[in-house]
Structures are given as C-alpha cells and as structure tokens.
Design a protein around this motif. Structure first.
Motif, PDB file in Angstrom:
ATOM      1  N   LYS A 242      34.502  48.053  48.136  1.00  0.00           N
ATOM      2  CA  LYS A 242      34.476  48.849  49.371  1.00  0.00           C
ATOM      3  C   LYS A 242      33.657  48.097  50.417  1.00  0.00           C
ATOM      4  CE  LYS A 242      33.049  53.332  51.262  1.00  0.00           C
ATOM      5  NZ  LYS A 242      32.255  54.571  51.024  1.00  0.00           N
ATOM      6  N   PRO A 243      34.158  47.985  51.648  1.00  0.00           N
ATOM      7  CA  PRO A 243      33.396  47.303  52.699  1.00  0.00           C
ATOM      8  C   PRO A 243      32.122  48.067  53.059  1.00  0.00           C
ATOM      9  CG  PRO A 243      35.710  47.550  53.293  1.00  0.00           C
ATOM     10  CD  PRO A 243      35.490  48.412  52.096  1.00  0.00           C
ATOM     11  N   ALA A 244      31.234  47.382  53.744  1.00  0.00           N
ATOM     12  CA  ALA A 244      29.994  48.001  54.198  1.00  0.00           C
ATOM     13  C   ALA A 244      30.275  49.043  55.272  1.00  0.00           C
ATOM     14  CB  ALA A 244      29.061  46.925  54.750  1.00  0.00           C
ATOM     15  N   THR A 245      29.373  50.008  55.358  1.00  0.00           N
ATOM     16  CA  THR A 245      29.445  50.957  56.464  1.00  0.00           C
ATOM     17  C   THR A 245      28.949  50.261  57.736  1.00  0.00           C
ATOM     18  OG1 THR A 245      27.241  51.796  55.886  1.00  0.00           O
ATOM     19  CG2 THR A 245      29.137  52.963  54.984  1.00  0.00           C
ATOM     20  N   GLU A 246      29.255  50.848  58.869  1.00  0.00           N
ATOM     21  CA  GLU A 246      28.937  50.229  60.155  1.00  0.00           C
ATOM     22  C   GLU A 246      27.439  49.941  60.276  1.00  0.00           C
ATOM     23  OE1 GLU A 246      29.593  51.005  64.959  1.00  0.00           O
ATOM     24  OE2 GLU A 246      30.370  52.432  63.469  1.00  0.00           O
ATOM     25  N   GLY A 247      27.122  48.705  60.649  1.00  0.00           N
ATOM     26  CA  GLY A 247      25.741  48.307  60.823  1.00  0.00           C
ATOM     27  C   GLY A 247      25.093  47.752  59.567  1.00  0.00           C
ATOM     28  N   MET A 248      25.797  47.790  58.436  1.00  0.00           N
ATOM     29  CA  MET A 248      25.226  47.330  57.161  1.00  0.00           C
ATOM     30  C   MET A 248      25.964  46.106  56.623  1.00  0.00           C
ATOM     31  SD  MET A 248      22.734  49.520  56.273  1.00  0.00           S
ATOM     32  CE  MET A 248      22.610  49.655  54.494  1.00  0.00           C
ATOM     33  N   GLU A 249      26.772  45.489  57.471  1.00  0.00           N
ATOM     34  CA  GLU A 249      27.612  44.386  57.013  1.00  0.00           C
ATOM     35  C   GLU A 249      26.812  43.157  56.564  1.00  0.00           C
ATOM     36  OE1 GLU A 249      29.842  46.823  60.069  1.00  0.00           O
ATOM     37  OE2 GLU A 249      27.843  45.897  59.923  1.00  0.00           O
ATOM     38  N   ASP A 250      25.568  43.046  57.018  1.00  0.00           N
ATOM     39  CA  ASP A 250      24.778  41.851  56.707  1.00  0.00           C
ATOM     40  C   ASP A 250      23.957  41.999  55.433  1.00  0.00           C
ATOM     41  OD1 ASP A 250      23.041  43.751  57.662  1.00  0.00           O
ATOM     42  OD2 ASP A 250      21.925  42.389  58.977  1.00  0.00           O
TER      43      ASP A 250
ATOM     44  N   PHE B 248      43.000  56.907  42.556  1.00  0.00           N
ATOM     45  CA  PHE B 248      42.037  57.378  43.556  1.00  0.00           C
ATOM     46  C   PHE B 248      41.647  56.248  44.497  1.00  0.00           C
ATOM     47  CE2 PHE B 248      37.418  56.908  44.235  1.00  0.00           C
ATOM     48  CZ  PHE B 248      37.250  57.819  45.275  1.00  0.00           C
ATOM     49  N   ALA B 249      41.344  55.061  43.951  1.00  0.00           N
ATOM     50  CA  ALA B 249      40.936  53.926  44.780  1.00  0.00           C
ATOM     51  C   ALA B 249      42.039  53.531  45.754  1.00  0.00           C
ATOM     52  CB  ALA B 249      40.547  52.750  43.891  1.00  0.00           C
ATOM     53  N   LYS B 250      43.260  53.520  45.264  1.00  0.00           N
ATOM     54  CA  LYS B 250      44.387  53.174  46.138  1.00  0.00           C
ATOM     55  C   LYS B 250      44.571  54.207  47.238  1.00  0.00           C
ATOM     56  CE  LYS B 250      46.970  50.415  42.776  1.00  0.00           C
ATOM     57  NZ  LYS B 250      48.207  50.299  41.956  1.00  0.00           N
ATOM     58  N   SER B 251      44.319  55.484  46.914  1.00  0.00           N
ATOM     59  CA  SER B 251      44.451  56.533  47.930  1.00  0.00           C
ATOM     60  C   SER B 251      43.411  56.376  49.040  1.00  0.00           C
ATOM     61  CB  SER B 251      44.321  57.910  47.281  1.00  0.00           C
ATOM     62  OG  SER B 251      42.974  58.204  46.940  1.00  0.00           O
ATOM     63  N   LYS B 252      42.316  55.695  48.737  1.00  0.00           N
ATOM     64  CA  LYS B 252      41.275  55.447  49.735  1.00  0.00           C
ATOM     65  C   LYS B 252      41.437  54.076  50.393  1.00  0.00           C
ATOM     66  CE  LYS B 252      38.188  57.839  50.176  1.00  0.00           C
ATOM     67  NZ  LYS B 252      37.973  59.013  51.045  1.00  0.00           N
ATOM     68  N   ASN B 253      42.550  53.389  50.072  1.00  0.00           N
ATOM     69  CA  ASN B 253      42.840  52.056  50.623  1.00  0.00           C
ATOM     70  C   ASN B 253      41.745  51.051  50.272  1.00  0.00           C
ATOM     71  OD1 ASN B 253      45.318  52.799  51.905  1.00  0.00           O
ATOM     72  ND2 ASN B 253      44.113  53.805  53.511  1.00  0.00           N
ATOM     73  N   LEU B 254      41.220  51.167  49.059  1.00  0.00           N
ATOM     74  CA  LEU B 254      40.206  50.234  48.583  1.00  0.00           C
ATOM     75  C   LEU B 254      40.853  49.157  47.725  1.00  0.00           C
ATOM     76  CD1 LEU B 254      37.481  52.826  47.496  1.00  0.00           C
ATOM     77  CD2 LEU B 254      37.546  51.493  49.626  1.00  0.00           C
ATOM     78  N   PHE B 255      40.249  47.981  47.704  1.00  0.00           N
ATOM     79  CA  PHE B 255      40.712  46.925  46.819  1.00  0.00           C
ATOM     80  C   PHE B 255      40.406  47.322  45.386  1.00  0.00           C
ATOM     81  CE2 PHE B 255      39.707  43.294  44.152  1.00  0.00           C
ATOM     82  CZ  PHE B 255      40.852  42.515  44.292  1.00  0.00           C
ATOM     83  N   VAL B 256      41.398  47.236  44.495  1.00  0.00           N
ATOM     84  CA  VAL B 256      41.185  47.566  43.089  1.00  0.00           C
ATOM     85  C   VAL B 256      41.974  46.589  42.229  1.00  0.00           C
ATOM     86  CG1 VAL B 256      43.053  49.295  43.140  1.00  0.00           C
ATOM     87  CG2 VAL B 256      41.315  49.382  41.326  1.00  0.00           C
ATOM     88  N   THR B 257      41.365  46.167  41.137  1.00  0.00           N
ATOM     89  CA  THR B 257      42.033  45.263  40.203  1.00  0.00           C
ATOM     90  C   THR B 257      41.514  45.537  38.804  1.00  0.00           C
ATOM     91  OG1 THR B 257      42.617  42.946  39.788  1.00  0.00           O
ATOM     92  CG2 THR B 257      40.337  43.392  40.388  1.00  0.00           C
ATOM     93  N   ARG B 258      42.170  44.918  37.818  1.00  0.00           N
ATOM     94  CA  ARG B 258      41.705  44.983  36.435  1.00  0.00           C
ATOM     95  C   ARG B 258      41.640  43.559  35.890  1.00  0.00           C
ATOM     96  NH1 ARG B 258      44.311  49.899  33.065  1.00  0.00           N
ATOM     97  NH2 ARG B 258      42.208  49.895  32.172  1.00  0.00           N
ATOM     98  N   ASP B 259      40.670  43.327  35.042  1.00  0.00           N
ATOM     99  CA  ASP B 259      40.586  42.006  34.430  1.00  0.00           C
ATOM    100  C   ASP B 259      41.390  41.979  33.139  1.00  0.00           C
ATOM    101  OD1 ASP B 259      39.034  43.304  32.558  1.00  0.00           O
ATOM    102  OD2 ASP B 259      37.149  42.392  33.178  1.00  0.00           O
TER     103      ASP B 259
END
Length: 489
Positions: free
Chosen positions: A63-71, A43-54
């Motif tokens: 997931k990056p911030a939504t517009e205007g919330m980057e700070d 699912f995460a890959k289908s949304k082009n999100l970074f995903v890893t396992r330890d």
C-alpha cells in the motif's frame, strides 16, 4: 464478505474486530488456510492494492504512503494466516468446515469449546485494517501474511529475497500487551519410532479403553513453565509403574494432536484379567487423586476413566510393552533449563506432544525449543541416547533458528520511547520462549530491523484461548502510533 458476529462488531476498535470476525467465519487451521487467503487477496484487489503470492503461498500486499508520509522508510507488517485447531472432547466442531464461534465473555473474547485463533488472527486483522484505512497516517506499507506457521513455519522457511523492500518489520504474533519482543527461541521437531511385536492372549481377559482427560493443555512454549500436566506423560507413568502394571497388557496408546501444544488428553486400550477389573478401577481412582494432589494448583479437572470395549486379544508382547512405556516414562518433558542471561525466561524445553500407535509401531512426536543452539543440541543428544537404549529410530526435522536479540535495534528504541510517552512508563523488553518467524526472516533479509508486539492472549493453543478486549485497543493505538513515528528513509 461473510456476516461477522454482531457482538464483536460492537467492540472497539471497530476496524480490528470487524476483520477478526470475518477471519473467524473462514475455517483456517494449518494447511487449510487457502479459502481465507483467497478472501484476503480479493479484499486487496477490491482496494486496488498490489497483491502477489510467492512460491510457497505467502500473501504479500503493498500500500502506498498516505499524503505527506511518502519519504518514510518502508515498513512490513507481518502475521500468519493459520490457527491451531484444538477443541474439547465434548465439542462437535470440524475445523476444516466450521467457523469459529467467537463471543464476548466479560472483558475477553473467547470461543465455544475450541481455540479462538486470536493467535494470530488479531494481528492479521490489524494488518488488514491498516490496508483498509483512509485516515491513519503511514509511510509505504508492505503486509506479509505467511502460511502454515503453527505446523512447521512453512511460509517463513519458504520466504525468498526480493519480495519485500522494507528494512523494518513489525511482527504481530506476541501475546502480552506491555511487552516488546526482540528475540525468540529456535526449535526442532523430533520423531521417535519404535517397532512392537504382538501376540494373542488366551484366558479370561476383558478389554478397556482408559482415558486421562480434563487437563488444561496450552502453548508448548509460553506455557511450558506453568507446571501444567502432560497427558501423555501422566498416562505412561500409570501404566509403567501403577499397582497393576504387571497385570495390564497394552493394545495401543495415543495422546495429543500437535507437537506444539501441551497434550490435554491421552488414551490407552488395555486387556486385563476379568477378576482384576475392580482392582483396576480402584488403582485408577487412587492415581487420579495422587495426580490431583500433585498438580492441583494448576489442574482442577483431571478425569481418569475406563470404558469396556469389544474384546481384542491382539496385544503387545511383554517386552515391547515394557520398552514402549519405559521410553515414554524416561523421555524428558517440560523445562530443561532456565536462562542465565534473561531472568524468568525459559532457555531450553521439550514437549512430548503426540503419541500414536499404528499396527506394529508406536511414534512419539516432540518439539524441542531453545534460545541457544547448544541447548537444543543437548536435548537432541538426550533423546538420541534414550532412543538408542530403547532400540527406537529417531529423526530430527524442521529445525529453525532463534531470533538473536539486538539491543541496538532502532525500531525497538523508537517503539519504547513512543510507548513511554503514551503511557508514562517503559514497556518490558523481552525474549520469548516460542518460535516466532522473525529468526527465519533474517536469512533472506539479514538487514531487517524487527520487533514483535501484540495484545494480551491467554492460553493459546488450547480451548481456553481468549484475548483481552482492552489490550486490543491498546495494541491498535501502539500500531498506529509506531507507523506515525517511522523515520525518514
């Protein structure tokens, strides 16, 4: 995607219930959550999100911030992937193969004869719903989904520094809407092993399997103060001090399935002189009536039955039988001490969760919980003394720390103020007598500011488990609200 249950899809908030129904369709008891983990990764890959396992198998998604919330400060949302597998004796269900049969029951969602897995499936569903959203404002998000929480906190123990950048963590594993948790109990697993000698009976004996069933069970932390019966303790009490205790010969005794669930059922195979069978049944009926009278306010369905089995005359010696039953009967269980600092909260407790007989050995598994290390160590000392008297070996393992409350927590104050603004009153700020993973996260991430909250889940770790539909909506509102109020970095 597996087809979710249609009645759950009609509930609000739809994002949570859609993901929760998918979670239910994947078997995911502790140590068997890999299929669900792979589904989440896909699912995460289908949304082009970074995903890893330890290294231990925890899933980390960013997931990056939504517009205007980057700070805004980075926030970690955390849940565990696994669930507790408990079912009624008459329910045909394989937790490794079968989906959970969740359904709507009035104001609640529950499951057919099994645990529901709302603990922690609702929290996990909310994390996935945030990752899936396009209209919920939030800063940078990290989602941490741990493995094997219910059977030993393997994922939390194995979490290493460097995977998360967040300084704030929102744990979703609490079970009462309107309460924010800022601390939890630590714990340790205990194994007592007692060798038994066996002998062959001669004479006119018959063999019966005794079954004490129908108890409510529940979570060995949050339900330990409710006075629910422990099937292992109740059966040992009958065998050790019942009217026929001198005539019974014990073949085996067993009960419970998890050290962190109050056992609902216990069994003993016994041999008894044939002429005392009717007396046995009468004694069992009297004992069931006695226990029902004692526990009737909380236990409404106690059943004590005897079924004749094929004859087996390989019984424990009288000395071994006496020691086994004395050990079980003397072992402390339930609330040991209430907290002086936090009104109404259990400080220290013990649950005799599992008893098994294998050949020439009886093993008893207990879980000690305490808000303070000295309380845990006190109970460890009690059990060590009892084991010494009985000639049993004892081993402590998997000790995990409590989560020390921080009254100055900034995220706690932000959540409290947001909650009061939304509802007109402050939430209860609590410490829970259960093992949240937060205490373990403090080791690799000592500066992390954490709180725990969630919807109302009743009777987790038992087939009575259910989650209140209204509270899921409130929890979702709170989660989205706190993400919008995260301060700037």
């Amino acid at each position: 995607m597996s087809q979710p249950y249609q009645d759950l899809l009609q509930l609000e908030p739809k994002p949570i219930w859609r993901f929760f129904s998918e979670i239910c369709s994947f078997p995911h008891p502790s140590k068997h959550e890999e299929a669900l983990a792979q589904h989440i990764i896909a699912f995460a890959k289908s949304k082009n999100l970074f995903v890893t396992r330890d290294s231990v198998g925890n899933v980390i998604i960013k997931k990056p911030a939504t517009e205007g919330m980057e700070d805004r400060q980075i926030v970690a949302l955390q849940a565990h992937i696994d669930m507790v597998p408990q079912k009624n004796d008459d329910t045909n269900h394989d937790f490794v193969k079968d989906p959970i049969k969740a359904y709507v029951d009035g104001d609640w969602v529950t499951a057919q004869g099994t645990t529901l897995g709302a603990d922690n499936g609702i929290g996990m569903a909310s994390c996935l719903a945030i990752l899936d959203s396009s209209d919920i404002p939030h800063g940078p998000i990290e989602v941490l989904l741990t493995i094997d929480e219910e059977a030993g906190m393997t994922g939390a123990f194995g979490l290493e520094a460097g995977y998360l950048d967040a300084k704030i963590l929102l744990n979703t594993d609490s079970e009462q809407e309107g309460e924010i948790y800022m601390g939890c109990a630590g714990g340790v697993d205990t194994s007592l092993k007692l060798s038994v000698e066996r002998e062959t009976l001669s004479g006119n004996y018959v063999t019966y399997k005794l079954a004490l069933k129908g108890l409510r069970g529940g979570h060995s932390g949050v339900d330990i103060h409710t006075g629910r019966g422990n099937a292992n303790k109740l059966l040992a009490r009958f065998l050790a001090h019942g009217q026929l205790s001198q005539a019974l010969r014990l073949v085996s005794i067993s009960g419970g399935t998890l050290r962190n669930a109050i056992p609902r059922e216990a069994y003993a195979t016994i041999a008894i002189p044939a002429e005392l069978v009717e007396s046995l049944r009468e004694a069992m009926d009297k004992y069931a009536a006695l226990v029902t009278q004692e526990l009737g306010a909380v236990e409404k369905n106690i059943q004590f039955t005897a079924i004749e089995e094929s004859a087996t005359l390989d019984v424990m010696s009288l000395a071994s039988q006496s020691t086994v039953l004395a050990l079980m009967n003397a072992c402390p269980n339930g609330v040991v001490r209430m907290s002086d600092d936090i009104k109404g909260v259990v400080e220290t407790s013990l649950n005799m969760g599992v008893v098994t007989t294998t050949g020439s050995q009886v093993e008893i598994l207990c879980l000690i919980r305490s808000l303070i290390d000295s309380g845990r160590q006190d109970v460890e000392g009690m059990l060590t003394s009892i084991a010494s008297l009985a000639g049993a070996s004892i081993q402590f393992s998997g000790a995990y720390p409590g989560w020390k409350p921080d009254p100055e927590s900034k995220i706690l104050h932000i959540f409290r103020d947001m909650y009061e603004q939304n509802y007109g009153y402050k939430p209860h700020i609590m410490v829970i007598h259960a093992g949240l993973e937060c205490g373990l996260f403090k080791e690799p991430y000592p500066e992390m500011d954490m709180i725990s909250f969630g919807p109302t889940i009743k009777f987790p770790h038992s087939p009575e488990e259910k989650v209140e539909i209204k509270s899921v909506g409130q929890y979702w509102q709170q989660l989205c609200g706190i993400l919008a109020h995260i301060p700037k970095a």
